[in-house]
Design an enzyme around this catalytic site. Sequence first.
Site, short mmCIF file in Angstrom:
data_model
loop_
_atom_site.label_atom_id
_atom_site.label_comp_id
_atom_site.label_asym_id
_atom_site.label_seq_id
_atom_site.Cartn_x
_atom_site.Cartn_y
_atom_site.Cartn_z
N GLU A 122 0.85 -1.19 0.00
CA GLU A 122 0.00 0.00 0.00
C GLU A 122 0.89 1.24 0.00
O GLU A 122 1.87 1.28 0.76
CB GLU A 122 -0.91 0.03 1.23
CG GLU A 122 -1.94 1.16 1.12
CD GLU A 122 -2.90 1.23 2.31
OE1 GLU A 122 -2.75 0.46 3.26
OE2 GLU A 122 -3.79 2.07 2.26
N GLY A 262 3.01 2.56 10.87
CA GLY A 262 2.71 1.74 12.04
C GLY A 262 2.57 0.26 11.73
O GLY A 262 3.25 -0.58 12.33
N ALA A 263 1.70 -0.05 10.79
CA ALA A 263 1.45 -1.44 10.46
C ALA A 263 0.62 -1.51 9.19
O ALA A 263 0.13 -0.49 8.71
CB ALA A 263 0.69 -2.13 11.60
N MET A 264 0.47 -2.73 8.66
CA MET A 264 -0.22 -2.88 7.38
C MET A 264 -1.12 -4.11 7.40
O MET A 264 -0.70 -5.19 7.80
CB MET A 264 0.83 -2.97 6.27
CG MET A 264 0.25 -3.15 4.89
SD MET A 264 -0.78 -1.72 4.42
CE MET A 264 -1.99 -2.54 3.39
N HIS A 298 -6.65 -2.10 15.07
CA HIS A 298 -6.83 -1.38 13.80
C HIS A 298 -6.60 -2.29 12.59
O HIS A 298 -7.45 -2.38 11.71
CB HIS A 298 -5.88 -0.18 13.76
CG HIS A 298 -5.99 0.66 12.53
ND1 HIS A 298 -6.75 1.80 12.47
CD2 HIS A 298 -5.45 0.52 11.30
CE1 HIS A 298 -6.67 2.33 11.27
NE2 HIS A 298 -5.88 1.56 10.53
N GLU A 299 -5.46 -2.97 12.58
CA GLU A 299 -5.15 -3.80 11.41
C GLU A 299 -6.12 -4.97 11.31
O GLU A 299 -6.56 -5.34 10.22
CB GLU A 299 -3.70 -4.31 11.46
CG GLU A 299 -2.65 -3.21 11.60
CD GLU A 299 -2.81 -2.04 10.66
OE1 GLU A 299 -3.28 -2.25 9.52
OE2 GLU A 299 -2.48 -0.90 11.05
N HIS A 302 -9.42 -3.91 9.85
CA HIS A 302 -9.36 -3.69 8.40
C HIS A 302 -9.82 -4.93 7.63
O HIS A 302 -10.20 -4.83 6.46
CB HIS A 302 -7.93 -3.37 7.97
CG HIS A 302 -7.61 -1.91 7.89
ND1 HIS A 302 -8.45 -0.98 7.32
CD2 HIS A 302 -6.50 -1.21 8.29
CE1 HIS A 302 -7.87 0.23 7.37
NE2 HIS A 302 -6.71 0.11 7.96
N1 TRP Z 1 -3.02 0.99 5.66
C1 TRP Z 1 -2.10 1.09 6.76
C2 TRP Z 1 -2.92 1.31 8.01
O1 TRP Z 1 -3.56 2.30 8.15
C3 TRP Z 1 -1.09 2.17 6.69
C4 TRP Z 1 -0.18 2.27 5.51
C5 TRP Z 1 -0.42 2.89 4.35
C6 TRP Z 1 1.15 1.92 5.46
N2 TRP Z 1 0.71 2.92 3.58
C7 TRP Z 1 1.66 2.35 4.25
C8 TRP Z 1 1.96 1.28 6.35
C9 TRP Z 1 3.00 2.17 3.93
C10 TRP Z 1 3.28 1.10 6.01
C11 TRP Z 1 3.80 1.55 4.81
O2 TRP Z 1 -3.00 0.51 8.85
ZN ZN Z 2 -5.51 1.67 8.54
#
Ligand code: TRP
Ligand code: ZN
Length: 879
Positions: A122, A262-264, A298-299, A302
């Site tokens: 992402e 933070g995280a994905m 949060h993750e 999603h």
């Molecule tokens: N979608 C992720 C979240 O909100 C965040 C995210 C978007 C991200 N782009 C990223 C994390 C690039 C790491 C690197 O949880």
């Molecule tokens: Zn998110």
Amino acid sequence: MQTIPTIFRQDYCPYPFKISHLNLIFDLDAAHTHVHSEMLLTRVNPGSDLLLHADGLSLLSIHLDGRELSAVTDYVLNDDGLRVLNPPESFTLSIVTQTQPDQNSTLMGLYASNGNLFTQCEAEGFRKITYFPDRPDVMTQYTVELRADAEQYSVLLSNGNLVDEGVLDDGRHYAKWIDPFKKPSYLFALVAGKLVCQEEKFILASGREVLLQVWVEDGNLDKTQHAMESLKNSIRWDEQRFGLELDLDRFMIVAVSDFNMGAMENKGLNIFNTKYVLANSRVATDIDYANIESVVGHEYFHNWTGNRVTCQDWFQLSLKEGLTVFRDQEFSADMIGTDSGRAVSRIGDVRTLRQVQFSEDAGPMAHPVRPDSYVEINNFYTVTIYEKGAEVVRMYQTLLGRDGFRKGMDLYFARHDGCAVTCDDFRAAMADANGRDLAQFERWYSQAGTPVVTVKSHYDTDLQQYTLTLRQSCAPTPGQTDKSPFHIPVTVGLLDSNGQEMPLYLVGESSAQASCVLELTDIEQSFVFDRIPALPTPSLLRNFSAPVVLEYAYSDTELAHLLAHDSDAFNRWEAGQRLATQRLMQLIKSVQAGEALSLDSLYLEAVGLVLNDENLDPAFRELVLTLPSEAMLAELSAEIDPHAIHVAREYMRQQISAHMHKDFYQVYQANQTMGVYSPDAISAGKRGLKNLALAYLVSNDADEQMISLALTQVHEAQNMTDRLAALAVLVRTGDECAIEPLNDFYQDFADDALVIDKWFSLQASSPKTDVELVRQLMRHPDFNLHNPNRARSLIFSFCHANPVQFHAKDGSGYAFWAEQVLALNAINPQVAARLVRVLDHWRKYQPALQARMQDALLTVANSVGLSKDVQELVVKMLK
Ligand code: TRP
Ligand code: ZN
């Protein structure tokens, strides 16, 4: 500067092909990885060539239905993609590409971290892995085979379910994964490396058994328990609150120390910054524990809000992010459980919103929750999309009630599961499920800026009627001069002179309520309450029912009354903040005028009552006694004078400290947490209050006794929260007393990267640390600009959290900023762009500082080799 194209929401076109399946084979190696892709395409819309995205790829071969394509007649290759000319209606495309993970310092696409391999796709990272329509509305089913050296990459993970694994020749092995759900490319992930996991079988509400895993580097298994607990709590919560079940047989969390954010939420394979996974009482603070719970939630959330229902295009980003932040906020609040605990968590969320999002909304990067254009999408992962987006979702719940909101969610999933949709679709589900017209509510998505709601009151003794007149306005933002009225829910209550809630009878309504939601939809509206026997004190915008600035000419006694009695805990806190803010703004003026400073006793008495009220949650008392930050005061200033702000706030801290010395000492003693460490909200709240008391006790002119109190805490602390808090207090004195504890701290945690980050950050954010000391710390052998956590711990902490030194009058802080932006730009544009934003508000500063900031901005703007990320921002800031 070269001009970079702007992408417009209006230009959206559906993709002309459907891809039923994507088969990927990775021959993994840190130096050279080969990616074989095979996809089945069918034209669904008449028209043109096939366009596939790419970013820095080497094409090794391309075949269509088994026939090798010719670069002369069959396709065109350029910098950002591949165009296959006149493809048939239905066909198979096979492509082999090569990438170099260990040369990839952007941490997007496939990259190496501590010898292991990770992906981050992402928003547009998949195009750094293979040629593909890298857009969220192209969803397909993935089959992934990973092949790699069996020793160096003993663990091979991807999305979905593991269907096969085995050995290959040459010491290599393979693993094959199938994700049963179709997904957009941004949710693809793989992990290959030497990792270990904590795992657990878990029974869902339906009775189905799933496997949960938390993967970390060897040596970190003593820090995974809290993440695992948080994951289980998240799964339960989503079942109970929203009826949403985990849809896979296996759910994995992997921690990586080089990570941009933070995280994905990759499907079934969430990848996390180590900062949001690893914790035990020795290395993590209460705040770390709370953050881990919220990011894990949060993750996980999603999986439904983002993955099962995803975004049509990146303009809809808040569809998944605003909604998921709202869900994680509700989760964290529910985990605390009590009403006052919920208020504490709400106050924390609102503080960030006001400090960061309100100021974004007032600056050159102001944009609507659904933007109309962007240059670089990574620049739009903002507090507006996330935090204001969450407030917009919360307003549906405020307007429709909890049950109504749930009905809307149910309809949203019933209509759109498996689809890529828009913010309008979400709003329509909320409206249709509740038979409500939410057409005007759309403006929260399309208009940027923070609305101001001005309230006037009138009491008619004869009629025993109380009238509130609400008026809204919204200042212009870049590209939007005239704003139409928003649909604003304003929750209000009325207090009598004893602090009791008055029953509210809105004219024309027969039933009484304690609190009611006024819906402001016009520019100005009046609301009349009947049967009001005496002049009340209004409690306005309870629980912060809308992301607006609320203005009302409260008297000090009214605020003290609200602080002492309001049944809405958020507004109790708010009243205290208003009292403090009025005084601080006045003090700032006095500092600038060179006048003697003074603080009245009304404020001290009002907050003193709260400090000493043992019936109140310690966490709440801590919040009331915490002054608005320097950043918040800057946001409220017409012209920012960072030095006057610092002096004024320090003065007020001193006064509070001096007048309540005894009380703080008593609170310090009374809130010790004994026994085994627990991060629960009550214990954390006690530590928070106790450490706030310590910080007040050790103010600038602290006596030896208080210093030794802090030293004792450093030495005797049984957990990181207490040790770090006491160390911070010592560092902030700028005295020699901090030297030894700082060195000890370093020695004790030299091999723990996340704790060394704290060590850097503590020093960088101390008002006693100047830019020279920061430069010196950059030469420390442990400093590394390539690691985002480390860069943030030193450089960002200095530029963001140390305003008085960063804004040094000679401009040395800004020169440092420009240097670091350019250095990072060459390594990692996303991280560089985050640093650029520090100067967002340069036009709001005093003229002398402004001129120096402009110099620094121009230094960056005039440099060659700027990334899209950095360029978009400096252009907008200098406009
Ligand atoms: N979608 C992720 C979240 O909100 C965040 C995210 C978007 C991200 N782009 C990223 C994390 C690039 C790491 C690197 O949880
Ligand atoms: Zn998110």
